[in-house]
Enzyme design. Structure first.
Site, PDB file in Angstrom:
ATOM      1  N   ASP A   1       0.915  -1.208   0.035  1.00 46.12           N
ATOM      2  CA  ASP A   1       0.078  -0.095  -0.017  1.00 46.12           C
ATOM      3  C   ASP A   1       0.822   1.155   0.008  1.00 46.12           C
ATOM      4  OD1 ASP A   1      -3.371   0.449   1.612  1.00 46.12           O
ATOM      5  OD2 ASP A   1      -2.234   1.730   0.133  1.00 46.12           O
TER       6      ASP A   1
HETATM    7  C1  GLC Z   1      -4.410   4.276   0.046  1.00 45.94           C
HETATM    8  C2  GLC Z   1      -5.158   3.004   0.252  1.00 45.94           C
HETATM    9  C3  GLC Z   1      -5.456   1.905  -0.847  1.00 45.94           C
HETATM   10  C4  GLC Z   1      -5.311   2.687  -2.160  1.00 45.94           C
HETATM   11  C5  GLC Z   1      -4.051   3.176  -2.533  1.00 45.94           C
HETATM   12  C6  GLC Z   1      -3.638   4.034  -3.694  1.00 45.94           C
HETATM   13  O1  GLC Z   1      -3.727   4.706   0.997  1.00 45.94           O
HETATM   14  O2  GLC Z   1      -5.108   2.440   1.430  1.00 45.94           O
HETATM   15  O3  GLC Z   1      -6.685   1.366  -0.616  1.00 45.94           O
HETATM   16  O4  GLC Z   1      -5.490   1.692  -3.243  1.00 45.94           O
HETATM   17  O5  GLC Z   1      -3.727   4.053  -1.231  1.00 45.94           O
HETATM   18  O6  GLC Z   1      -4.473   5.169  -3.691  1.00 45.94           O
END
Ligand code: GLC
Length: 744
Positions: free
Chosen positions: A274
């Site tokens: 993430d």
């Molecule tokens: C965010 C979220 C994730 C998302 C990623 C990209 O912090 O936790 O669900 O897909 O970053 O935006």
């Protein structure tokens, strides 16, 4: 969670790799330098002018595998051109975006889609999202999110598919089908990414990003199940969670990312961290510095680092220091290249940017309205106040902070949602206005958190002069989603006061609740004559609500999450364990019933709260319709089940009401005795059935041992012999029941 090796936790599946793609990967790997290999393992943020320039440089040097957060087809096409024509090996880019519940045309939030209990409409919604987003060059989305969510204080429950592993798995799989289509290389397909692996929904106190403590049996029997279902459906990628699980952050969790995901589940897709989660391992305190972060994440099984730079800064050094092998790097890069080949990007990574005008088509809006209409849950309909008449002479007051809120009704995670095509409840209701039927508006409060009661007098006056008030209440979209957890989940602002004031006029009230979570409605449920829970219903929420209020369609939604009486009951979900002292209505003495000087053990020594009892306000699976559904005559085709047999459970369903309506018939089981304690009920099947007034039908389910398997004390995914109880009904409160036994 134990780190010791466990035997296969579910049926082991075999890798089914395409030999042609594997040979192309091998050829490419042999040509790539270590720097180019490591370049494929980085994903950078592509929004903003500086980013675009920086990415042009990196792409040309072959130092980037993917970009996220860019949706301009011209910029994306230029990046792909540089990658293909100017970099040494011409490897195209993965272009990622959070297309969570729609791109320009926005479907209900996933929690609302889950209330439809309809895999078909969920799949069609994801198809629309894939069609619209792929037209600008996006080829990878970070969805479905299948975190089991049992705490509505957690803002991300909005993007979840609810509290139940079976329902969540079936609907997550439908999203995978919708995003990926029959073939990933189809230009309208985008790669799904099942997330957040694993257990993010168990964040302590519903506070986002906080620790999760999930014991091994709960991890396997609840949190892992929807991920396995989506991977079995062919999800092309998976994202690790921010959170730590029992002390080990998912991003560094080799038990999850390697032992379970690769060795047992044979996942051959791409794993991505993430946002910045690799470098946050140092913040968690499980790594000293970025180099340690890279070491932990790469060895645990994270292929690609999102937005951080620890991979590009340290992986080559780790290889030289033998802290990471070149075989590991090759395996990580192979997972990236495999997805690019499967997507057909080596054949054609470009989009025709004229195509990008496909947004908000009639077809898309039709699916969005169907999805929103099927997401509506009728919680209360006293004296059959609903449906409203659109022909009789009358005056309807449409009121509340969410009545005319086309942006707010879109909900969270709508980076690209187009509010200009979003139709509010008021706009849609006004279309029903005739010489006979007057529809007037007063917001009462200007936004959901407002405490400014300057409109109250006019609102009260309008209500007094109306036959019915449609009060549109709930949460602005910002109050749910990532990092937006709430400790109190009542209606915010002065909404409760507004309801009381309108109630005092004596005009009947239809409450329409738009929210990103289950709210606590106890303090207003008696003031509202009818209640429709609409979640955040998306672009076509207005028309969906209006056609339902006026009876053109019956509500059919069923709760995908429990609605608690009060926040102090949380976590509260239907599939609780029995405990050694299960509460019953008879065994519970509530706080206002306690006699003064009551003897200490006189209140019932069972699992309940003195000030709340043990039941929710509305249970999982609950939802009324404009029909009257009756269940009768439950029959089992046999009293005993064996490994290779099945039992047919059949029930008669009749609609004794005066409206055609759709009922979601639900099948629950209980494993009476297990080698570990088992839930008092578990959903194992559901079917949507539409009946006209007076119509009846037989609904049947096939029960096999597959419905009975769980992660046992032997750490095996298996069914255990013994007695089972089943229920069939219209909610988790189903009472029509029977038993059967599974033979050894
Ligand atoms: C965010 C979220 C994730 C998302 C990623 C990209 O912090 O936790 O669900 O897909 O970053 O935006």
């Amino acid at each position: 969670m134990t780190m010791e090796t466990v035997k296969s936790v579910e049926t082991e599946t075999q890798l089914n790799l395409d030999p042609i793609i594997e040979s192309k990967i091998k050829t490419l790997l042999n040509q790539m330098t270590l720097a180019e290999k490591i370049g494929q393992l980085s994903q950078h943020n592509g929004e903003g002018f500086e980013a675009v320039a920086a990415i042009n440089r990196r792409v040309k040097q072959g130092q980037l595998g993917s970009v996220l957060n860019q949706a301009d087809p011209e910029i994306i096409n230029e990046w792909q051109r540089i990658a293909v024509e100017e970099s040494r090996l011409g490897i195209p880019l993965l272009i990622a975006r959070d297309v969570i519940h729609g791109f320009k045309t926005v479907m209900p939030i996933p929690l609302g889609q889950a209330a439809s209990w309809n895999p078909d409409i969920v799949e069609r919604g994801a198809q629309i999202a894939a069609h619209e987003s792929s037209s600008v060059g996006i080829n990878w989305t970070f969805a479905p999110m299948v975190d089991i969510s049992r705490d509505p204080r957690w803002g991300r429950i909005a993007e979840s598919l609810g509290e139940d592993p079976y329902l969540c798995g079936e609907l997550g799989a439908a999203m995978v089908r919708g995003f990926q289509g029959d073939n990933l290389s189809n230009p309208n397909s985008i790669a799904a990414c099942v997330k957040h692996f694993c257990g993010y929904g168990a964040s302590e106190a519903g506070r986002d990003y906080s620790s999760t403590n999930i014991p091994e049996y709960e991890l396997h029997n609840v949190y892992l199940r929807p991920f396995k279902r989506c991977i079995d459906e062919g999800a092309a990628s998976l994202m690790a969670s921010f959170s730590d699980i029992d002390g080990i952050p998912a991003t560094a969790n080799d038990y999850l990312l390697t032992e379970i995901l690769r060795e047992h589940w044979k996942f051959d897709g791409l794993t991505v961290s993430d946002w910045n989660a690799v470098q946050e391992l140092a913040v968690h305190g499980i790594a000293e510095n970025d180099k340690d972060c890279a070491t932990l994440a790469a060895n645990a099984g994270i292929d690609m680092e999102m937005s951080g730079t620890s991979y590009e800064d340290y992986l080559s050094g780790l290889v030289k220091e033998n802290l990471l092998s070149i075989n590991q790097i090759d395996a990580m890069v192979s997972n990236v290249l495999r997805l690019k080949f499967r997507l057909g990007l080596f054949d054609n990574p470009f989009v025709d940017d004229k195509n990008a005008q496909l947004f908000g088509s009639d077809a898309a809006l039709k699916v969005a309205q169907e999805a929103a209409q099927q997401s509506l849950v009728l919680l209360k309909n006293q004296n059959n106040l609903l449906p409203l008449s659109s022909t009789k002479k009358g005056k309807i007051a449409v009121m509340g902070p969410l009545a005319d809120a086309p942006y707010e009704q879109l909900g969270t995670w709508i980076f690209d949602g187009d509010a200009s095509i979003s139709q509010s409840i008021l706009t849609a209701m006004k279309l029903f206005q005739t010489d006979n039927l007057k529809i007037d508006f007063n917001c009462g409060l200007e936004y959901s958190r407002s405490k400014d009661t300057k409109h109250f007098n006019d609102a009260i006056k309008l209500a007094k002069n109306s036959d019915v008030a449609v009060l549109c209440l709930g949460e602005e979209s910002i109050l749910s989603g990532e990092a937006h957890s709430r400790a109190c989940i009542d209606l915010p602002g002065a909404q409760i006061d507004l309801i009381k004031q309108i109630k005092a006029t004596g005009t009947p009230i239809v409450g329409v609740i738009l929210a990103g979570r289950s709210l606590t409605l106890t303090n207003i449920v008696d003031d509202l004559d009818a209640i429709i829970y609409a979640w955040h219903p998306g672009t076509m929420g207005g028309p969906a609500i209006a056609e339902t209020l006026f009876g053109q369609k019956s509500p059919s939604g069923k709760l995908p999450v429990t609605l608690p009486k009060m926040v102090g009951q949380l976590p509260l979900y239907y599939s609780q364990k029995n405990t050694g002292r299960p509460p019953t209505d008879e065994s519970v003495v509530l706080i206002d019933e306690i006699q003064q000087f009551a003897e200490q053990t006189s209140l019932g020594m069972t699992a309940f709260h003195l000030d709340a009892g043990y039941k929710p306000l509305f249970p999982f699976g609950f939802g009324l319709t404009y029909g009257e559904f009756d269940y009768s005559n439950l029959q089992l085709s046999a009293a005993q089940l064996s490994e290779n047999s099945s039992i047919t459970a059949k029930v008669t369903l009749a609609n004794s009401g005066s409206h055609t309506a759709t009922e979601t018939v639900q099948l629950y089981i209980r494993d009476k005795v297990g080698t570990i304690t088992r839930p008092i009920k578990e959903l194992v099947g559901f079917q949507r059935v539409t009946l006209a007034p007076g119509e009846k039908t037989s609904v049947s389910f096939e029960i096999t041992t597959n419905n009975l398997k769980f992660y046992t004390r032997r750490r095996q995914w298996e069914a255990e012999p013994g007695e089972f109880q089943i229920w069939i009904g219209g909610s988790s409160d189903a009472t029509l029941s029977d038993t059967f036994s599974l033979l050894a």
